[in-house]
Motif scaffolding. Structure first.
Motif, short mmCIF file in Angstrom:
data_model
loop_
_atom_site.label_atom_id
_atom_site.label_comp_id
_atom_site.label_asym_id
_atom_site.label_seq_id
_atom_site.Cartn_x
_atom_site.Cartn_y
_atom_site.Cartn_z
N ARG A 84 0.87 -1.18 0.00
CA ARG A 84 0.00 0.00 0.00
C ARG A 84 0.91 1.23 0.00
NH1 ARG A 84 -5.13 -1.64 0.85
NH2 ARG A 84 -5.50 -3.64 1.89
N PRO A 85 1.65 1.44 -1.09
CA PRO A 85 2.67 2.50 -1.09
C PRO A 85 2.03 3.89 -1.19
CG PRO A 85 2.55 1.44 -3.25
CD PRO A 85 1.56 0.73 -2.37
N GLN A 86 2.60 4.81 -0.43
CA GLN A 86 2.10 6.19 -0.46
C GLN A 86 2.83 6.95 -1.56
OE1 GLN A 86 0.20 7.74 2.59
NE2 GLN A 86 -0.45 5.62 2.64
N ILE A 87 2.63 6.49 -2.80
CA ILE A 87 3.23 7.19 -3.93
C ILE A 87 2.16 7.33 -5.01
CG2 ILE A 87 5.59 6.40 -3.46
CD1 ILE A 87 5.34 4.35 -5.66
N LEU A 188 14.96 -12.65 -2.02
CA LEU A 188 14.10 -11.77 -2.80
C LEU A 188 13.37 -10.77 -1.89
CD1 LEU A 188 12.44 -10.84 -5.22
CD2 LEU A 188 10.99 -12.85 -4.94
N LEU A 189 12.79 -11.26 -0.81
CA LEU A 189 12.01 -10.37 0.05
C LEU A 189 12.92 -9.40 0.80
CD1 LEU A 189 9.23 -12.83 1.30
CD2 LEU A 189 9.00 -11.00 -0.39
N GLN A 190 14.13 -9.83 1.16
CA GLN A 190 15.06 -8.90 1.82
C GLN A 190 15.45 -7.78 0.85
OE1 GLN A 190 18.13 -11.62 3.09
NE2 GLN A 190 17.24 -11.86 5.14
N SER A 191 15.69 -8.16 -0.38
CA SER A 191 16.10 -7.18 -1.37
C SER A 191 14.93 -6.24 -1.73
CB SER A 191 16.60 -7.94 -2.61
OG SER A 191 17.19 -7.11 -3.51
N LEU A 192 13.75 -6.83 -1.85
CA LEU A 192 12.56 -6.02 -2.18
C LEU A 192 12.24 -5.06 -1.03
CD1 LEU A 192 10.39 -5.62 -4.38
CD2 LEU A 192 8.97 -7.25 -3.14
N ASP A 193 12.44 -5.50 0.18
CA ASP A 193 12.17 -4.64 1.34
C ASP A 193 13.00 -3.36 1.26
OD1 ASP A 193 10.83 -4.34 3.96
OD2 ASP A 193 12.87 -4.32 4.72
N ARG A 194 14.25 -3.52 0.86
CA ARG A 194 15.13 -2.33 0.75
C ARG A 194 14.65 -1.41 -0.38
NH1 ARG A 194 19.03 -6.22 2.15
NH2 ARG A 194 19.46 -6.77 -0.02
N GLU A 195 14.23 -2.02 -1.49
CA GLU A 195 13.76 -1.21 -2.63
C GLU A 195 12.49 -0.45 -2.26
OE1 GLU A 195 15.39 -0.81 -5.41
OE2 GLU A 195 16.81 -2.47 -5.42
N VAL A 196 11.57 -1.13 -1.59
CA VAL A 196 10.30 -0.50 -1.21
C VAL A 196 10.55 0.63 -0.21
CG1 VAL A 196 8.06 -0.87 -0.07
CG2 VAL A 196 8.91 -2.55 -1.71
N ALA A 197 11.44 0.37 0.75
CA ALA A 197 11.76 1.40 1.74
C ALA A 197 12.32 2.64 1.06
CB ALA A 197 12.76 0.85 2.76
N ALA A 198 13.23 2.43 0.12
CA ALA A 198 13.83 3.58 -0.56
C ALA A 198 12.76 4.38 -1.29
CB ALA A 198 14.90 3.10 -1.54
N LEU A 199 11.86 3.70 -1.98
CA LEU A 199 10.85 4.39 -2.78
C LEU A 199 9.79 5.08 -1.94
CD1 LEU A 199 9.89 2.28 -5.91
CD2 LEU A 199 10.29 4.72 -5.86
N THR A 200 9.42 4.46 -0.83
CA THR A 200 8.26 4.97 -0.10
C THR A 200 8.65 5.83 1.10
OG1 THR A 200 8.12 2.95 1.23
CG2 THR A 200 6.77 3.04 -0.77
N GLU A 201 9.89 5.72 1.55
CA GLU A 201 10.27 6.45 2.77
C GLU A 201 11.22 7.61 2.50
OE1 GLU A 201 11.72 3.37 5.40
OE2 GLU A 201 9.87 2.22 5.09
N SER A 202 11.72 7.71 1.27
CA SER A 202 12.68 8.78 0.99
C SER A 202 11.95 10.11 0.78
CB SER A 202 13.47 8.44 -0.27
OG SER A 202 14.13 9.59 -0.73
N ALA A 203 12.57 11.19 1.24
CA ALA A 203 12.00 12.52 1.02
C ALA A 203 12.25 12.95 -0.43
CB ALA A 203 12.64 13.50 1.98
N ASP A 204 13.18 12.30 -1.11
CA ASP A 204 13.54 12.70 -2.47
C ASP A 204 13.36 11.51 -3.42
OD1 ASP A 204 14.58 13.71 -4.77
OD2 ASP A 204 16.57 14.18 -3.95
N ARG A 205 12.10 11.31 -3.85
CA ARG A 205 11.80 10.15 -4.72
C ARG A 205 12.43 10.28 -6.09
NH1 ARG A 205 6.97 9.85 -2.76
NH2 ARG A 205 5.99 10.70 -4.62
N THR A 206 12.66 11.54 -6.52
CA THR A 206 13.32 11.73 -7.82
C THR A 206 14.72 11.12 -7.79
OG1 THR A 206 12.10 13.78 -7.99
CG2 THR A 206 13.88 13.48 -9.55
N ALA A 207 15.40 11.29 -6.66
CA ALA A 207 16.75 10.72 -6.53
C ALA A 207 16.68 9.19 -6.51
CB ALA A 207 17.42 11.24 -5.27
N VAL A 208 15.64 8.64 -5.86
CA VAL A 208 15.50 7.18 -5.82
C VAL A 208 15.23 6.66 -7.23
CG1 VAL A 208 14.18 5.26 -4.87
CG2 VAL A 208 14.66 7.26 -3.44
N ALA A 209 14.34 7.34 -7.95
CA ALA A 209 14.04 6.93 -9.34
C ALA A 209 15.32 6.99 -10.18
CB ALA A 209 12.96 7.82 -9.93
#
Ligand code: BTN
Length: 268
Positions: A84-87, A188-209
């Motif tokens: 349920r990503p807040q993006i 897979l889930l450990q790696s995906l957890d890091r990707e999801v955290a970066a995308l959904t918790e970063s203040a700068d999503r442009t940098a994550v993209a």
């Protein structure tokens, strides 16, 4: 070749996923029509962010477009992750692309080979498909209600149905190693957890993209300089030229630069 049966162990899984959003949220099935269909229904019914559905066998596995996903028992990893990503919905493509990178990392760690990534997120070994990802979305124009990332990895298949033989392969066929599906799922889930955290918790999503785009350029032979044909809008051919600011693949054609929206990219 005789391949020892591997099995999924729920308690061990929760232990290995303790530091992730998925801990205590993995549900396993011996057989189900489709983990994606189930996850979408569970999401409607209020299931939590980070719920994971894994099956030993799917009897109606769904692929992209109108395709089916061959899902025999004891062979593949069939998993759907409810988020349920807040993006904004327009940025979900980055999540799907990041899922491809997460699978690539997990396969590298557990099977010792690095699959190629074909935009948007097929994983290939020696030109044949070893993993497909189907990301389904329930959204308003400005708000994602939920997304389901469905991942099918061909792990232990020793052969494929006639119609898939030229297109599909498995980790076992390519490496000779019967990779343990649980180890692959954890990676897979450990790696995906890091990707999801970066995308959904970063203040700068442009940098994550931008980081996802850079990693795709570095780890996919398809993103730049590949002669392709694209089966969309009547079909066109050209040379891939990177990803645009939204994550769509750019193709330099005789008629100018075009973005690919729906996939269907093949080597020309
Ligand atoms: C593709 O066509 O490349 C995408 C295939 C996605 C298959 C996975 S298997 C787990 C999940 N459940 C489904 O029914 N489909 C996805």
């Amino acid at each position: 070749m005789t391949v020892a049966v591997d099995s999924l162990d729920s308690a061990a899984l929760d232990r290995d996923l303790a530091d992730t959003r998925f801990s205590g949220r993995v549900q396993m099935f011996s057989s189900i029509p489709s983990t994606n269909a189930y996850a979408m229904r569970q999401a409607e019914a209020g299931a939590a962010d980070g719920s994971v559905y894994v099956a030993d066998e799917q009897t109606a596995g769904r692929g992209r477009g109108a395709h089916a996903w061959s899902s025999p028992a004891g062979s593949g990893l069939y998993v759907s992750i409810l988020l349920r990503p807040q993006i904004p919905p327009a940025e979900i493509l980055w999540l799907s692309l990041a899922a491809g990178l997460a699978v690539q990392t997990a396969i590298q760690r557990t099977a010792g080979v690095q699959p190629d990534l074909r935009w948007p997120n097929d994983l290939l070994l020696n030109g044949k498909k070893v993993c497909g990802i189907l990301t389904e979305l329930n959204a308003e124009v400005t708000r994602v209600r939920h997304a389901v990332v469905g991942i099918g990895i061909n792990v232990r298949q020793q052969e494929f149905p006639e119609e898939l033989r030229a297109l599909a392969t498995s980790l076992l066929l390519e490496t000779g190693r019967a990779v343990d599906r649980q180890a692959l799922l954890v990676a897979l889930l450990q790696s995906l957890d890091r990707e999801v955290a970066a995308l959904t918790e970063s203040a700068d999503r442009t940098a994550v993209a931008q980081s996802i785009r850079a990693r795709l350029e570095a780890n996919s032979s398809w993103v730049r300089g590949k002669e392709v044909r694209v089966d969309e809008n009547g079909g066109f051919t050209g040379t891939t030229a990177g990803l645009d600011s939204r994550g769509f693949l750019l193709v330099n054609t005789a008629a100018g630069m075009r973005a690919v929206f729906s996939g269907g990219v093949r080597e020309n």
